[in-house]
Design a protein around this motif. Structure first.
Motif, PDB file in Angstrom:
ATOM      1  N   THR A   1      66.515  69.785  69.233  1.00 33.10           N
ATOM      2  CA  THR A   1      66.722  70.251  68.139  1.00 33.10           C
ATOM      3  C   THR A   1      65.335  70.267  67.288  1.00 33.10           C
ATOM      4  OG1 THR A   1      67.494  68.121  67.171  1.00 33.10           O
ATOM      5  CG2 THR A   1      69.078  69.721  68.086  1.00 33.10           C
TER       6      THR A   1
ATOM      7  N   MET B   1      59.717  75.359  70.163  1.00 35.72           N
ATOM      8  CA  MET B   1      58.663  76.365  70.161  1.00 35.72           C
ATOM      9  C   MET B   1      57.690  76.283  71.716  1.00 35.72           C
ATOM     10  SD  MET B   1      59.862  78.191  67.793  1.00 35.72           S
ATOM     11  CE  MET B   1      58.477  79.456  68.070  1.00 35.72           C
ATOM     12  N   LYS B   2      57.798  75.234  72.152  1.00 31.27           N
ATOM     13  CA  LYS B   2      56.884  74.912  73.303  1.00 31.27           C
ATOM     14  C   LYS B   2      57.424  76.165  74.267  1.00 31.27           C
ATOM     15  CE  LYS B   2      55.358  70.170  73.259  1.00 31.27           C
ATOM     16  NZ  LYS B   2      55.846  68.861  73.760  1.00 31.27           N
ATOM     17  N   TYR B   3      58.686  76.411  74.429  1.00 30.29           N
ATOM     18  CA  TYR B   3      58.949  77.466  75.417  1.00 30.29           C
ATOM     19  C   TYR B   3      58.903  78.818  74.735  1.00 30.29           C
ATOM     20  CZ  TYR B   3      60.965  73.268  77.606  1.00 30.29           C
ATOM     21  OH  TYR B   3      61.134  72.020  77.971  1.00 30.29           O
TER      22      TYR B   3
ATOM     23  N   TYR C   1      62.053  71.721  66.081  1.00 33.47           N
ATOM     24  CA  TYR C   1      61.256  72.871  66.337  1.00 33.47           C
ATOM     25  C   TYR C   1      60.068  72.729  67.117  1.00 33.47           C
ATOM     26  CZ  TYR C   1      64.648  74.990  63.231  1.00 33.47           C
ATOM     27  OH  TYR C   1      65.697  75.687  62.731  1.00 33.47           O
ATOM     28  N   PRO C   2      58.972  71.890  66.910  1.00 37.67           N
ATOM     29  CA  PRO C   2      57.873  71.843  67.586  1.00 37.67           C
ATOM     30  C   PRO C   2      58.120  71.875  69.061  1.00 37.67           C
ATOM     31  CG  PRO C   2      57.705  70.414  65.808  1.00 37.67           C
ATOM     32  CD  PRO C   2      59.115  70.863  65.943  1.00 37.67           C
TER      33      PRO C   2
END
Lengths: 81, 352
Positions: A38, A44-46, A40-41
């Protein structure tokens, strides 16, 4: 063992995807770890811009939609155990 | 969400053909219904209820009976078309198109893509991080994030239905202009330091993402589901708004409002925007009311400014964006968009 990640900050579709995935994993009777991502960092890796995302053994298989049960079964079946 | 992934190619073609046929039939039924609305409303008000022609109650009711089904039909049909059009765009594709674009052209493209890219406020944060991380300038990102809510599909359809295509077109163009101007200004002000620090540290794993390409069957089925969802959310507000509008239409004397909402009341545009910013969820109900107000002498610029401030600056979205933006940047964004809306309102009052 399968490692499955549901990417999403808790939107309605993310919850639906998690529920479907859990059902299908139960059908397969394999050992699997299902993690809700859940933060964000981490999401956002994906490299996705729309949630929910589904990751199986670190491979992003879908994002921005709820895939059909048949698709999820096919993805799970194709993972080398 | 059903899906044709399990079907053989031959069956997929069949599913596509079947759904095309269904949509065609629905379109014919839609047209037939749309064309009998006015005689039906008059028959109901003056025939069945036997209200005298020219009476206030009769006029108000005929207006209500005509407008409610008309707007609901328009909403259903047009939202279906819009969501189908949007299914050809995706945030990932938009990011690829915006990558490496200069300021100016980039802002224009971002605003235009903001209108057509499917985008829900729950995806605002990943979208913002993804844009910034891939090197799209902050100002260009803001043009996208402004256009998406300012140009609202429900508002667009209601303006088209109640005011005609000219006003709907003006709304679309001024929404684009506001998004471009707001983005350019935010870009020029160099506000990168007011983006939350973690955003700049995000790194993706380099896996390329390939979007899913749905079949026509899935596309149209999804459009139908989103149409039901959107119309289901707003229909009650639309009916309430039209009911109030019908009352105004029948009972408020002509040009009663020219003094407070007319062109010559200079303060009415900023007042409309200040009033509009905190109003959010009732956009669907507000447009029918302002349409009735306009008949009674309110100026178009004032009305459009009010509308855009209602749909464009929404508290829920600002709260979501707070996770990636510091309060200073949110404040600057709100002020710039409000000023741009006020300016547009004055411009229309002056030109038209």
């Amino acid at each position: 063992m399968l490692n499955i990640k549901i990417l999403g900050s808790g939107c309605a579709n993310c919850k639906k995807l998690e529920q479907i995935t859990r059902q299908i994993v139960a059908e397969f009777a394999v050992e699997a770890e299902i993690i809700k991502v859940t933060e964000y960092p981490e999401i956002m890796k994906y490299n996705i811009l729309s949630t929910p995302g589904l990751v199986i053994n670190e491979k992003l298989v879908s994002f921005g939609r709820i895939p059909a049960a048949v698709e999820i079964r096919a993805w799970l079946a194709s993972v080398p155990l | 969400m059903t899906n044709t992934a399990n079907l053989a190619p031959k069956n997929k073609r069949f599913a596509n053909l079947a759904v095309f046929g269904l949509v065609g039939l629905a379109a014919l039924g839609w047209l037939a219904l749309y064309n009998i609305l006015e005689p039906f409303a008059n028959w109901l008000a003056f025939g069945v209820l036997a209200l005298p022609q020219e009476s206030r109650l009769g006029e108000a009711l005929a207006f209500f009976f005509y407008d409610v089904p008309k707007i609901i039909l328009l909403l259903g049909g047009m939202i279906f078309l819009i969501t189908t059009l949007r299914s050809f765009f995706s945030p990932e594709q938009t990011r690829a198109w915006l990558g490496g674009k200069r300021e100016g052209l980039g802002n224009f493209l971002a605003a235009a893509l903001g209108v057509v890219t499917p985008f829900c406020s729950c995806s605002a944060v990943p979208l913002f991080i993804g844009f910034v991380e891939s090197g799209i300038p902050l100002g260009v990102t803001f043009s996208f994030l402004t256009a998406a809510p300012v140009i609202n599909e429900v508002a667009l359809v209601l303006l088209f239905g109640l005011f005609g295509w000219q006003v709907a077109g003006l709304y679309l163009l001024s929404g684009l202009a506001i998004a471009i101007i707001a983005g350019v200004l935010i870009g020029r002000l160099n506000l990168e330091r007011y983006v939350e620090d973690f955003v700049w540290q995000v790194k993706n794993n380099g896996q390329s993402v390939v979007g899913y390409k749905p079949t026509w069957y899935e596309r149209l089925k999804n459009s139908w589901q989103s149409t039901q969802e959107i119309v289901g959310k707003v229909w009650l507000y639309v009916i309430l708004g039209i009911a109030v509008g019908a009352g105004i239409h029948g009972y408020v004397p002509e040009s009663a409002l020219a003094g407070i909402l007319g062109k010559n009341a200079w303060w009415s545009v900023p007042a409309a925007v200040i009033l509009g910013v905190p109003l959010y969820s009732n956009a669907a109900g507000i447009i029918p009311i302002v349409s009735a107000l306009m008949e009674k002498g309110a100026a178009l610029g004032t009305v459009l400014a009010f509308m855009m401030s209602v749909v464009g600056l929404s508290l829920p979205e600002l709260i979501i964006l707070r996770r990636v933006l510091k309060p200073q940047l949110i404040a600057v964004f709100m002020v710039i968009v409000s000023l741009a809306i006020i300016f547009t309102g004055y411009l229309f009052n002056w030109v038209l």
